[in-house]
Motif scaffolding. Sequence first.
Motif, short mmCIF file in Angstrom:
data_model
loop_
_atom_site.label_atom_id
_atom_site.label_comp_id
_atom_site.label_asym_id
_atom_site.label_seq_id
_atom_site.Cartn_x
_atom_site.Cartn_y
_atom_site.Cartn_z
N PRO A 450 0.83 -1.21 0.00
CA PRO A 450 0.00 0.00 0.00
C PRO A 450 0.86 1.26 0.00
CG PRO A 450 -0.56 -1.45 1.85
CD PRO A 450 0.69 -1.99 1.23
N PRO A 451 0.33 2.34 -0.59
CA PRO A 451 1.05 3.61 -0.59
C PRO A 451 1.32 4.05 0.84
CG PRO A 451 -1.12 3.82 -1.66
CD PRO A 451 -0.97 2.40 -1.24
N LYS A 546 2.35 5.37 -4.51
CA LYS A 546 1.96 4.33 -5.44
C LYS A 546 1.66 3.02 -4.71
CE LYS A 546 3.83 1.86 -9.31
NZ LYS A 546 5.02 1.41 -9.97
N LEU A 547 0.60 2.35 -5.15
CA LEU A 547 0.39 0.97 -4.73
C LEU A 547 1.36 0.14 -5.55
CD1 LEU A 547 -1.45 -1.29 -3.37
CD2 LEU A 547 -2.54 -1.41 -5.60
N SER A 554 13.09 -1.62 -10.99
CA SER A 554 13.35 -1.34 -9.58
C SER A 554 12.28 -0.45 -8.95
CB SER A 554 14.74 -0.75 -9.40
OG SER A 554 14.96 0.25 -10.36
N TRP A 555 11.45 0.23 -9.76
CA TRP A 555 10.36 0.99 -9.14
C TRP A 555 9.16 0.10 -8.85
CZ3 TRP A 555 12.35 2.26 -13.97
CH2 TRP A 555 11.58 1.84 -15.07
N ASP A 556 9.16 -1.13 -9.37
CA ASP A 556 8.22 -2.15 -8.92
C ASP A 556 8.90 -2.90 -7.77
OD1 ASP A 556 6.40 -1.54 -11.02
OD2 ASP A 556 7.64 -2.73 -12.39
N GLU A 557 8.24 -3.94 -7.29
CA GLU A 557 8.88 -4.68 -6.21
C GLU A 557 8.92 -6.17 -6.48
OE1 GLU A 557 10.79 -4.63 -3.85
OE2 GLU A 557 10.97 -2.47 -3.62
N MET A 558 9.67 -6.85 -5.66
CA MET A 558 9.76 -8.29 -5.72
C MET A 558 9.86 -8.85 -4.31
SD MET A 558 12.38 -9.43 -8.63
CE MET A 558 12.01 -9.24 -10.35
#
Length: 652
Positions: A450-451, A546-547, A554-558
């Motif tokens: 969550p943001p 951002k959600l 790298s601006w997404d996640e893992m």
Amino acid sequence: MLKAVFGVVALVLASAALAERVDNFVLLDHTGDAHELHYYSDRDAVVLMVQGNGCPVVRNALPDLRAVREQFSDANVEFLMINSNLQDHRVSIAAEAEEWGIDLPILDDDSQLIGESLGLTRTAEVFVIDTDDWSVAYRGPINDRLSYERQKKEASKHYVADALNAVLAGEEPSITSEGAIGCLINFPGEKEREAHRTISYSDTIAPMLEDNCVACHQEGGIGPWAMSSYEMVRGFAPMIREVVRTKRMPPWHADPHVGDWQNDAGLTVEERQTLIHWIEAGAPRGEGDDPLKMFVADANIWPLGEPDLIVELPSYDIPASGVVDYQFPSVKNPLDEDVWVRAMTVVPGRTEVVHHVLVGATAAGQAPNESEGVFDNYLGGYAPGTGYTKMPEGTGVYLPADSHFMFQLHYTPFGKDVSDTTKVGLYFHDEPPGNFLRHGVVLNPTIRIPPGAKRHEQAAYYQFEKDAHLHTILPHSHYRGRSSSFVLRHPDGTEEMLLNVPNYDFNWQRGYDFAEPKFVPAGSKLIHSTVYDNSVQNPANPDPEKLVTWGLQSWDEMLYGDFVFTWVDETSDQPIHSNERADAFQTIGFLDRDMDGTVQLEELSDRMRQRMAPIFQAADHNKDGLSAEEYIAFRMVMRMNRPQRNASSGGE
Ligand code: HEC
């Protein structure tokens, strides 16, 4: 009148010797969580109370501290404790916290360096720190209720509460310090300040830097400055003090209380003390040679000798700034016979821009298939500071002829346009080594962060169907990764933490190699958890509003926990591994939220539920949830029933 003036003078004199500002630090608390003081910059004040096991004054003050917390529960104040006692350690501090119902983080100042710099002498002292400039607004007892061996029924002076009210109102507290009342803390280092001037640069400091820092901090290395002489080190001494206090350097992020690592690159408590004491004593040059001036870098780019095969990757032009997408080049394996890889070295063309490289190979006859192919026959990785990968004794990665090398390349621009051509050197066994070195991943592509969340935890597991040995584990997330762990849950339900990375840093992708291979009995679950910080307080966060979901960039996640292992019953002439089965165990490991071994439909998100409902209908034979075995059987049937693909149906 006169008395009042004297009082002021005495106060000024007393406070001159004490810390007026608190320099930033990172300490782990009694649960293994990391705390950085400056992280609390969004607070109006930090209250830090000095704790010590078995001290009656501390124990007696706890209800008063609780009351102050209660009083300021609506205010924006962070409450912490710190333990600098020589004799107290993580486990005993945790026991004291349990026994006395302390629900605050107790920071374990294991090197005493933070306590020394705060000028502590006694426990139970409380600091009120103004986060505007990290100044000490007040230090002393919490109130006037306690003195030695006697206590008043009620306090008449509420020093900490008054100081907090003042700080919150943007004012100077009327009382800024009072003599501490508590148990004396033994600071042997403090008493030897003079002796610290005799710590030898030549015999002690330079060799320590050479062993722990110079691999990166040399000309052309990835460290931003070279430790090439005493003058350089002296110039950077305040910065060294800062990066060591905040655990930024050396870049080794494992909690020292968990696990033993073959590639441990951390400084010991004694080394940290010696280095900081030397710096705080003025970084004296002393007598003797300057070993850093005599240091000669190893010019050989192949530290393991001339490779059996050198693979050159395609060249990339890296712009001076911006974000470069991950690259997934592939190179045809030029060999015409199967080999066993025993070691690998990755040599970046430009060390300044190569952030990480993962290397793998496809199966025989298989075309390269973008990113995932890297992990089919995983060979290893490169990150700054990790020179080469050596497979554990008696193992190797099997590399079939007619395969393709697969790479995942991550570049980070550094301010200049450059061109990079990275090379990989491979070393082969002469004979089959005995066992296959295998590779697996605990992952969770369903994560949703969550943001603004400061601590959002996600987890998944991988269940081992047979006895295995773990050799290396590697937690991987991106800019929002705050901390990560691997826990082994044994078949009997007992849990053992294998690795704790309390202050994860995306810049440093590294594997943690077990000092001894870790035995994993069949049925164990390897649980990988990551806590994400999607708040503005995370300076690396690309977008706190951002959600965040799964993605390669790298601006997404893992949530991605790598592990390298061997099956106990596998041999190089009798393979028992199945990628197909491993895939199924991997999938169950992130769908099964409550980690009981089977997936219930209720455990799935709405979207997943819709997608998986037909599979459940067909696969969950005994209607008690979907197990890995049921999932594997289902997929086998599906594959047998699937119509043969041909060119006209290839568009799916
Ligand atoms: C694995 C490589 C590596 C090792 C080992 C290493 N450093 Fe660094 N160091 C870096 C890199 C890269 C940076 C810059 C980026 C960063 O801060 O992460 C850096 C930054 C620093 C800085 C901050 C410079 C600045 O102005 O921001 C200091 C000081 C420093 N290192 C000291 C040390 C000391 C002391 C040691 C050994 C105890 C050490 N480093 C070990 C790679 C390394």
